[in-house]
Design an enzyme around this catalytic site. Structure first.
Site, PDB file in Angstrom:
ATOM      1  N   ASP A   1      -0.163  -9.301  10.778  1.00 33.01           N
ATOM      2  CA  ASP A   1      -0.119  -8.266   9.804  1.00 33.01           C
ATOM      3  C   ASP A   1      -1.094  -7.205  10.055  1.00 33.01           C
ATOM      4  O   ASP A   1      -1.456  -7.181  11.114  1.00 33.01           O
ATOM      5  CB  ASP A   1      -0.013  -9.098   8.434  1.00 33.01           C
ATOM      6  CG  ASP A   1       0.591  -8.103   7.376  1.00 33.01           C
ATOM      7  OD1 ASP A   1       0.334  -7.029   7.203  1.00 33.01           O
ATOM      8  OD2 ASP A   1       1.461  -8.770   6.576  1.00 33.01           O
TER       9      ASP A   1
ATOM     10  N   HIS B   1      -0.122  -4.910  12.350  1.00 36.73           N
ATOM     11  CA  HIS B   1       0.321  -3.731  11.677  1.00 36.73           C
ATOM     12  C   HIS B   1      -0.586  -2.488  11.361  1.00 36.73           C
ATOM     13  O   HIS B   1      -0.710  -1.528  10.656  1.00 36.73           O
ATOM     14  CB  HIS B   1       0.724  -4.175  10.276  1.00 36.73           C
ATOM     15  CG  HIS B   1       1.971  -5.127  10.286  1.00 36.73           C
ATOM     16  ND1 HIS B   1       2.389  -5.468   9.126  1.00 36.73           N
ATOM     17  CD2 HIS B   1       2.603  -5.487  11.265  1.00 36.73           C
ATOM     18  CE1 HIS B   1       3.466  -6.352   9.323  1.00 36.73           C
ATOM     19  NE2 HIS B   1       3.433  -6.614  10.648  1.00 36.73           N
TER      20      HIS B   1
END
Ligand SMILES: *[C@@H]1O[C@H](CO)[C@@H](O)[C@H](O)[C@H]1NC(C)=O
Ligand SMILES: *[C@@H]1O[C@H](CO)[C@@H](O)[C@H](O)[C@H]1NC(C)=O
Ligand SMILES: *[C@@H]1O[C@H](CO)[C@@H](O)[C@H](O)[C@H]1NC(C)=O
Length: 468
Positions: free
Chosen positions: A276, A299
């Site tokens: 993430d 991310h």
């Protein structure tokens, strides 16, 4: 201003710029390894790993902080910890903490060559300053939700609370045993036939620092967290130096480092590979300096998400420099929900290498995790964002530059210079997206951007509505 160039000229310029990019690329890479010093408002990097670093230096203190570790060492084995990887050693850790906390510049030692399993624990202060929690062995939680004691919090595993002048360090590993948490059927697409079963789906963050100041986190390897790896909230003066964080690319919600409500943070010389956000900066953060960080499979580096449930967000003075983002969904991102208030201002992204990244540069003021979010008139005001020397390659599934600013509160003063992004493979996707974005190019960019608007969108009195 670019929009006024005749098309022919623009084409010639693109050819010239692509030629220049080859020259720049090699320079850009060597440049990455050079240290730069920044303005005095940010905490400076320390060159020595602060293994015994009793009082973390406040920003820009000139003393080296080296002092002999004359504090006592409290080895958890002396308190009955077994370290065989299966015995519950929580009690021994609590007893060792109590004694270490009460003595001056103490070291709580988690020795090498042992594997300690403890359940979710709050290590709370106030303690004497200079406390070092030193993990040289392996420290881990119970293996998955079925082994998690029913009465224990599922929000966090290790919590450090109300401490001033504390260091978490060592040559060891904090192992999160996250796999069984990631595979819960309530996690995205982990249910039967790729479905997602309804929650609640709480999984613990591995390490949380809460309401504390003058903290150092250094040298450790932190891996496989059930959820966020390390988070700081309500803290000030935080130094993170030379750590590595590692989880699989597809592990859900395993943010690397998350800060919120935290001021004066330095994150240096660290590598994060996870599933993430690599680093995420939440509401009420200021003076955050991130330098020499490598992010992989993540991310990217995110400011946000901000303004959820019409909340006020205030984020200022964030500097990210000399970073590499590799094989990621995003590069550098600012994300806000519709309906928020407050502002994000004074954001600098400088000297960032992108390698095969989907949305290299993105501002998204329509962040939404539900199927549909209602359009709202209020928004977090984004201003004074600069992108300098951002080079490398993008994954052509989405345009490398994307500014989706609020309908009602435009982004102001976005500046770009030396932005040169080429497709990792395949055709150029050369239509950057801008919606309600104001700013200027200091140099021409690749791909060319023609959609930034000139001038200042808001008057002074309108701006004051977004004051923090
Ligand atoms: C999963 O899909 C298969 C094939 O489509 C079907 O036979 C099976 O019943 C499904 N299982 C569940 C739990 O939905
Ligand atoms: C929000 O506004 C956009 C653009 O004006 C429009 O396309 C979209 O349908 C609207 N969404 C809702 C949920 O009203
Ligand atoms: C635009 O932002 C930069 C920092 O990114 C700042 O130095 C400059 O003063 C701003 N300009 C205006 C007109 O606010």
């Amino acid at each position: 201003m670019l929009s006024e160039l005749p098309r022919g000229l623009l084409f010639i310029w693109i050819l010239a710029a692509i030629f220049m990019l080859n020259v720049h690329n090699s320079q850009g890479r060597t440049h990455f390894h050079k240290k730069k010093s920044h303005g005095s408002k940010f905490p400076g990097p320390v060159s020595q790993p602060p293994a015994y670093y009793p009082t973390p230096s406040p920003p820009d203190s000139s003393g080296s902080g080296e002092s002999s570790p004359d504090g006592c060492s409290f080895d958890v084995r002396s308190y009955g910890a077994v370290g065989d990887g299966s015995t519950d050693d929580t009690n021994a850790f609590k007893l060792a903490w109590k004694d270490a906390c009460a003595s001056e510049s103490a070291v709580l030692l988690v020795p090498s060559d042992y594997n300690f399993m403890i359940t979710s624990t709050i290590f709370s202060g106030p303690c004497n300053r200079g406390l070092v929690f030193q993990v040289d062995g392996v420290l881990m939680p119970p293996d998955g939700p079925d082994s998690w004691p029913k009465s224990d919090s599922k929000h966090n595993w290790l919590v450090f609370y109300q401490l001033d002048g504390m260091t978490l360090t060592g040559n060891g590993i904090i192992e999160g045993n996250g796999e069984k948490w990631w595979d819960l059927p309530c996690k995205p697409h982990r249910g039967p036939n790729g479905s997602t079963l309804p929650g609640p789906c709480d999984s613990p963050a591995l390490i949380r620092f809460f309401m504390s100041s003058n903290l150092v986190l250094s040298n450790l390897r932190i891996q496989n967290s059930p959820q966020f790896h390390v988070k700081f909230d309500g803290c000030s003066n935080v130094l993170i130096e030379s750590i590595s964080i590692d989880s699989p690319a597809l592990s859900p919600n395993t943010d690397g480092i998350h800060v919120e409500g935290t001021k004066s943070v330095g994150i240096y010389n660290s590598e994060i590979s996870n599933g993430d956000d690599c680093i995420s900066i939440g509401p009420s953060c200021s003076d955050v300096n991130i330098e020499n960080v490598i992010c992989e499979h993540s991310h990217g580096i995110s400011i946000g998400s901000l303004g959820v449930h019409n909340s006020q967000a205030c984020v200022s003075n964030i500097m990210v420099s000399n970073a590499v983002v590799r094989n990621s969904d995003n590069g550098v991102r600012i994300k806000t929900w519709q309906g928020g208030t407050g502002s994000v201002t004074g954001i600098t992204f400088d000297s960032i290498v992108m390698e095969n990244v989907r949305n290299c540069i993105i501002i998204d003021q329509y962040y939404c995790l539900k199927k549909e979010c209602l359009n709202q008139t209020s928004a977090v005001f984004v201003s004074d964002v600069s992108y300098t020397n951002i080079k490398g390659t993008y994954d052509v599934r989405s345009p490398p530059i994307h500014f989706a600013c609020s309908d009602t509160v435009p982004c102001a003063n976005i500046t770009m210079s030396e932005v040169e992004l080429l497709p990792a493979q395949g055709e150029l996707v050369d239509d950057p997206f801008c919606w309600n974005a104001y700013g200027a190019l200091k140099t021409l960019t690749i791909p060319p951007i023609t959609c930034l608007q000139d001038g200042a969108p808001l008057s002074i009195s309108e701006k004051s509505k977004y004051d923090c």
